[in-house]
Scaffold this motif. Structure first.
Motif, PDB file in Angstrom:
ATOM      1  N   GLU A 107       0.724  -1.248   0.135  1.00 57.74           N
ATOM      2  CA  GLU A 107       0.104  -0.100   0.136  1.00 57.74           C
ATOM      3  C   GLU A 107       1.085   0.990  -0.090  1.00 57.74           C
ATOM      4  OE1 GLU A 107      -3.749   2.232  -0.221  1.00 57.74           O
ATOM      5  OE2 GLU A 107      -3.636  -0.038  -0.423  1.00 57.74           O
ATOM      6  N   ARG A 110       2.612   1.570  -3.285  1.00 59.53           N
ATOM      7  CA  ARG A 110       1.269   2.044  -4.380  1.00 59.53           C
ATOM      8  C   ARG A 110       0.658   3.587  -4.126  1.00 59.53           C
ATOM      9  NH1 ARG A 110      -3.966   3.671  -4.424  1.00 59.53           N
ATOM     10  NH2 ARG A 110      -3.597   3.676  -2.330  1.00 59.53           N
ATOM     11  N   TYR A 111       1.013   3.854  -2.665  1.00 59.35           N
ATOM     12  CA  TYR A 111       0.785   5.291  -2.931  1.00 59.35           C
ATOM     13  C   TYR A 111       1.529   6.183  -3.207  1.00 59.35           C
ATOM     14  CZ  TYR A 111       0.006  10.065  -0.024  1.00 59.35           C
ATOM     15  OH  TYR A 111       0.087  10.961   0.710  1.00 59.35           O
ATOM     16  N   SER A 112       2.209   5.764  -3.201  1.00 59.93           N
ATOM     17  CA  SER A 112       3.973   6.382  -3.840  1.00 59.93           C
ATOM     18  C   SER A 112       3.952   7.023  -4.910  1.00 59.93           C
ATOM     19  CB  SER A 112       5.344   5.732  -2.817  1.00 59.93           C
ATOM     20  OG  SER A 112       5.431   5.740  -2.084  1.00 59.93           O
ATOM     21  N   LYS A 113       3.931   5.908  -5.618  1.00 54.52           N
ATOM     22  CA  LYS A 113       3.434   6.204  -7.227  1.00 54.52           C
ATOM     23  C   LYS A 113       2.661   6.664  -7.813  1.00 54.52           C
ATOM     24  CE  LYS A 113       4.985   0.818  -8.252  1.00 54.52           C
ATOM     25  NZ  LYS A 113       4.418  -0.466  -8.919  1.00 54.52           N
ATOM     26  N   GLY A 114       1.412   6.563  -6.697  1.00 53.77           N
ATOM     27  CA  GLY A 114       0.447   7.763  -7.020  1.00 53.77           C
ATOM     28  C   GLY A 114       0.507   8.797  -7.118  1.00 53.77           C
ATOM     29  N   LEU A 115       1.787   8.946  -6.310  1.00 58.31           N
ATOM     30  CA  LEU A 115       2.290  10.866  -5.949  1.00 58.31           C
ATOM     31  C   LEU A 115       3.925  10.724  -7.495  1.00 58.31           C
ATOM     32  CD1 LEU A 115       2.873  10.921  -2.115  1.00 58.31           C
ATOM     33  CD2 LEU A 115       0.904  11.800  -4.009  1.00 58.31           C
ATOM     34  N   GLY A 116       3.800  10.366  -7.556  1.00 62.61           N
ATOM     35  CA  GLY A 116       4.306  10.164  -8.873  1.00 62.61           C
ATOM     36  C   GLY A 116       6.400   9.896  -8.439  1.00 62.61           C
ATOM     37  N   ARG A 157       6.210   2.954 -12.556  1.00 67.21           N
ATOM     38  CA  ARG A 157       5.300   3.304 -12.943  1.00 67.21           C
ATOM     39  C   ARG A 157       4.206   2.023 -13.823  1.00 67.21           C
ATOM     40  NH1 ARG A 157       3.427   6.556 -17.297  1.00 67.21           N
ATOM     41  NH2 ARG A 157       4.756   6.787 -18.580  1.00 67.21           N
ATOM     42  N   GLU A 158       2.880   2.234 -13.546  1.00 64.05           N
ATOM     43  CA  GLU A 158       1.917   1.305 -14.351  1.00 64.05           C
ATOM     44  C   GLU A 158       1.655   1.628 -16.037  1.00 64.05           C
ATOM     45  OE1 GLU A 158      -1.227   0.365 -12.432  1.00 64.05           O
ATOM     46  OE2 GLU A 158       0.014  -0.648 -10.291  1.00 64.05           O
ATOM     47  N   LYS A 160      -0.301   2.587 -19.013  1.00 59.83           N
ATOM     48  CA  LYS A 160      -1.392   2.282 -19.497  1.00 59.83           C
ATOM     49  C   LYS A 160      -1.921   2.772 -21.066  1.00 59.83           C
ATOM     50  CE  LYS A 160      -2.001   6.766 -15.792  1.00 59.83           C
ATOM     51  NZ  LYS A 160      -2.562   8.291 -15.742  1.00 59.83           N
TER      52      LYS A 160
END
Length: 167
Positions: A107, A110-116, A157-158, A160
């Protein structure tokens, strides 16, 4: 009963302080609550700058009502360098070896990736922790001292569907 992972809330403070005291006693530390460490982190999590964040693992009943907080992970967020540092990870002894720590780390990633963010680091003091992090894709970056290692992971990063292929 089930374990859920969620972002920390202000009302989690007492439970986190209790877990933090257990963490300190497990490591034989003589600093902590009395010196303001959890309060400092809380102020940073809920302050304007949001330099930290945390996630908790809670035991819940069938109605998803919290019964008990059994673990946490705290992150320091270096927004300038796009990097997270795991400040603390603790699971109550009765709830260890159930995958909760892995879920918390996932988690946090995931959160860190979400921040870029591009990477995440942890400090591992025991061989069991270095093995734990290695199993999650971390590598030893350097040795801090005789008993402590810096553990590092690149956060990819995932992709897209609309991303163009780089040639």
């Amino acid at each position: 009963m089930d374990i859920i992972i969620r972002e920390i809330k202000k009302e989690d403070k007492e439970a986190i302080n209790d877990l933090f005291e257990k963490l300190l006693s497990n490591h034989g530390c003589n600093y902590g609550i009395g010196y303001g460490y959890p309060d400092y982190i809380y102020n940073e999590i809920f302050g304007k700058k949001q330099l930290y964040n945390a996630f908790v693992a809670s035991l819940v009943n069938k109605s998803r009502e919290k019964i008990k907080t059994v673990g946490y992970i705290m992150l320091e967020l270096n927004k300038r360098d796009r990097h997270s540092f795991i400040q603390g990870l603790f699971i109550e002894e009765d709830y260890r070896k159930q995958g909760i720590a892995k879920r918390l780390v996932n988690e946090a990633e995931r959160y860190s990736k979400g921040l870029g963010f591009n990477s995440i680091t942890a400090e591992a003091r025991q061989d069991v922790f270095t093995d734990f992090y290695r199993n999650l894709g971390y590598s030893i970056k350097s040795r801090k001292n005789a008993a402590t290692y810096w553990i590092f992971k690149v956060l990819e990063r995932e992709r897209k569907q609309d991303d163009e292929l780089e040639l």
